[in-house]
Design an enzyme around this catalytic site. Structure first.
Site, mmCIF file in Angstrom:
data_model
loop_
_atom_site.group_PDB
_atom_site.id
_atom_site.type_symbol
_atom_site.label_atom_id
_atom_site.label_comp_id
_atom_site.label_asym_id
_atom_site.label_seq_id
_atom_site.Cartn_x
_atom_site.Cartn_y
_atom_site.Cartn_z
ATOM 1 N N ASN A 104 0.829 -1.204 0.000
ATOM 2 C CA ASN A 104 0.000 0.000 0.000
ATOM 3 C C ASN A 104 0.873 1.268 0.000
ATOM 4 O OD1 ASN A 104 -2.332 1.898 0.494
ATOM 5 N ND2 ASN A 104 -3.349 -0.087 0.366
ATOM 6 N N ARG A 105 0.275 2.400 0.367
ATOM 7 C CA ARG A 105 0.890 3.698 0.050
ATOM 8 C C ARG A 105 1.691 4.299 1.199
ATOM 9 N NH1 ARG A 105 -3.752 2.778 -2.386
ATOM 10 N NH2 ARG A 105 -3.853 3.173 -4.641
ATOM 11 N N HIS A 130 3.137 0.071 -2.944
ATOM 12 C CA HIS A 130 3.548 -1.339 -3.035
ATOM 13 C C HIS A 130 5.049 -1.539 -3.268
ATOM 14 C CE1 HIS A 130 -0.566 -2.466 -2.673
ATOM 15 N NE2 HIS A 130 -0.924 -2.464 -3.946
ATOM 16 N N HIS A 204 -1.493 -10.249 -2.529
ATOM 17 C CA HIS A 204 -2.430 -9.422 -3.285
ATOM 18 C C HIS A 204 -3.301 -10.256 -4.235
ATOM 19 C CE1 HIS A 204 -4.018 -5.979 -5.390
ATOM 20 N NE2 HIS A 204 -3.229 -5.135 -4.766
ATOM 21 N N TYR A 206 -6.489 -11.716 -6.065
ATOM 22 C CA TYR A 206 -7.874 -11.320 -6.347
ATOM 23 C C TYR A 206 -8.708 -12.596 -6.388
ATOM 24 C CZ TYR A 206 -6.303 -6.745 -8.176
ATOM 25 O OH TYR A 206 -5.760 -5.494 -8.335
ATOM 26 N N ASP A 276 -11.829 0.502 -0.787
ATOM 27 C CA ASP A 276 -10.384 0.367 -0.975
ATOM 28 C C ASP A 276 -9.740 0.869 0.318
ATOM 29 O OD1 ASP A 276 -7.852 0.072 -1.933
ATOM 30 O OD2 ASP A 276 -8.084 1.356 -3.689
ATOM 31 N N GLN A 310 -6.686 -4.871 4.007
ATOM 32 C CA GLN A 310 -7.087 -3.934 2.962
ATOM 33 C C GLN A 310 -8.142 -4.648 2.128
ATOM 34 O OE1 GLN A 310 -5.960 -0.827 2.615
ATOM 35 N NE2 GLN A 310 -6.752 -0.248 0.623
ATOM 36 N N GLU A 338 -6.277 -8.174 1.602
ATOM 37 C CA GLU A 338 -4.825 -8.135 1.777
ATOM 38 C C GLU A 338 -4.536 -7.879 3.252
ATOM 39 O OE1 GLU A 338 -3.460 -4.982 -1.044
ATOM 40 O OE2 GLU A 338 -5.469 -5.242 -1.823
HETATM 41 C C1 GAL Z 1 -4.482 -2.343 -3.707
HETATM 42 C C2 GAL Z 1 -4.778 -0.911 -3.402
HETATM 43 C C3 GAL Z 1 -5.511 -0.293 -4.580
HETATM 44 C C4 GAL Z 1 -4.733 -0.497 -5.859
HETATM 45 C C5 GAL Z 1 -4.382 -1.951 -6.018
HETATM 46 C C6 GAL Z 1 -3.474 -2.218 -7.207
HETATM 47 O O1 GAL Z 1 -3.718 -2.901 -2.662
HETATM 48 O O2 GAL Z 1 -5.550 -0.855 -2.237
HETATM 49 O O3 GAL Z 1 -5.719 1.081 -4.354
HETATM 50 O O4 GAL Z 1 -3.572 0.296 -5.836
HETATM 51 O O5 GAL Z 1 -3.704 -2.429 -4.886
HETATM 52 O O6 GAL Z 1 -4.117 -1.968 -8.390
#
Ligand code: GAL
Length: 373
Positions: A104-105, A130, A204, A206, A276, A310, A338
């Site tokens: 994350n950021r 990331h 991460h 999906y 998010d 997350q 996440e």
């Molecule tokens: C997630 C994040 C999203 C986006 C994604 C990658 O972890 O929360 O905002 O950046 O990764 O596309």
């Protein structure tokens, strides 16, 4: 006659043993998938006793395929990935990957540790996301297949050098995947450093319990055992608030579909373009989050010792990524849970600490458990 019998018995025993070894070997199949910057990239196929298949690759220590049955026993892959290594390189950077050093950021790509300011690559608006563009999701990890494990197991290790993507300390990172006969993916992380540093490690993947590429996830029923979440600004950076979910569209302490309240004019849904956000685990129960999809009957549970999760529902997906079997991954067609620390923690002393000191080992376990009901 006796001698013939003895020979026969010995022969049968030898054949049986060979058969066992063969079966044992087959629980983790290792194939060359491609090469990346001179390193070999493998595809690892883990088959459990229930006959269900998890595929991993050491490129980003990622999950790239997960095939589990629906309530009628029909199997399908339920996680995002690509059929070929070239597709993976050209495709989305984070599908199924282990993300670090800081998942994350980090605001403006800056943080200070013991009076020293560190600068990170900016790759998401004004922020660092990331671990930067060359984070742990985009390196070829070492691959080990430990022997004598109860279940198919693969251990990925990586030596992250001092100042990699701007972060101090040589780090040794391990991500060990175990695929149990009970259809659980157990991920064990272990991290050490030789200088004081910060980190946030996650996976991460999906998920779409209809099958990856089969429509959206808005009908998935979600529970997150979190009475608070972490609000963000328009760049998805935490404001520092830890807001109660009660009475808001962020209350998933009882089941709600992802889509039920996503369109509400609630500030955080507007800033996030949907969900998010990090949810702060209550840690009061064994299972921290669960997802149920009633058409297939597939059920996923998440168990973790990390402080939060997350929950991202694929708001940035737009169908340009073509995954397994030529299926496009469209808007909100996958959700991520996440587990990890909160975004931008190095700049928020009020959040749980993400500092790692030399001599300490950060160990953590997250389990994704699959069943039907
Ligand atoms: C997630 C994040 C999203 C986006 C994604 C990658 O972890 O929360 O905002 O950046 O990764 O596309």
């Amino acid at each position: 006659m006796k001698k013939i019998n003895q020979t026969l018995i010995l022969l049968t025993a030898a054949l049986l043993l060979a058969g066992c070894n063969q079966a044992k070997k087959e629980i983790v199949k290792k194939e060359l998938f491609g090469t990346y910057k001179g390193g070999e990239v493998y595809l690892l196929t883990l088959t459990n006793k229930a006959g269900n298949v998890l595929k991993l690759t050491n490129f980003g220590a990622r999950i790239t395929w997960l095939e589990v049955p629906d309530k009628d026993g029909k199997k399908d892959n339920i996680t995002f990935g690509f059929d070929t290594f070239d597709g993976m390189i050209a495709g989305d950077r984070y599908y199924g990957a282990v993300v670090g050093r800081y998942a994350n950021r980090i605001a403006k790509g800056k943080f200070t540790l013991d009076g020293v300011e560190y600068s990170l690559p900016i790759n998401n608006g004004p922020n660092s996301l990331h671990g930067g563009p060359e984070g742990w999701h985009s390196v070829a990890w070492n691959t080990e297949i430990p022997e004598k494990t109860e279940y198919p197991t693969v251990r990925f290790t990586y030596k992250s050098p001092d100042m990699e993507a701007g972060y101090p300390g040589n780090m040794n990172v391990e991500a060990t995947y175990t695929w149990t006969d009970n259809n659980e993916i157990i991920i064990d992380y272990a991290l050490t450093t030789d200088k004081k540093t910060v980190f946030n490690i996650t996976n991460h993947a999906y998920f779409n319990l209809h099958g990856a590429g089969n429509g959206d996830i808005l009908d998935h029923q979600l529970v997150i055992k979190a009475s608070k979440f972490v609000p963000v600004d328009t760049f998805l950076i935490p404001t520092g608030e830890m807001r109660p979910v009660a009475g808001s569209p962020f209350d998933f302490t009882t089941p709600h579909t992802v889509g039920e309240r996503i369109g509400e004019a609630y500030d955080q849904l507007i800033y996030g373009g949907g969900y998010d956000h990090t949810f702060i685990f209550d840690n009061a129960e064994e299972v921290d989050a669960a997802v149920y999809e009633p058409v297939s009957g597939r059920f996923m549970e998440v168990i973790s010792d990390q402080p939060g999760v997350q929950f991202y529902c694929g708001n940035f997906l737009n169908g340009t990524m073509i995954g397994h079997g030529g299926k496009p991954y469209v808007y909100r067609s996958g959700l991520c849970l996440e587990t990890g620390h909160y975004p931008d923690s190095p700049n928020h002393p009020e959040f749980p600490s993400t500092v790692l000191n030399p001599g300490d080992t950060f160990k953590s376990r997250t389990i994704y458990r699959f069943s039907v009901k």
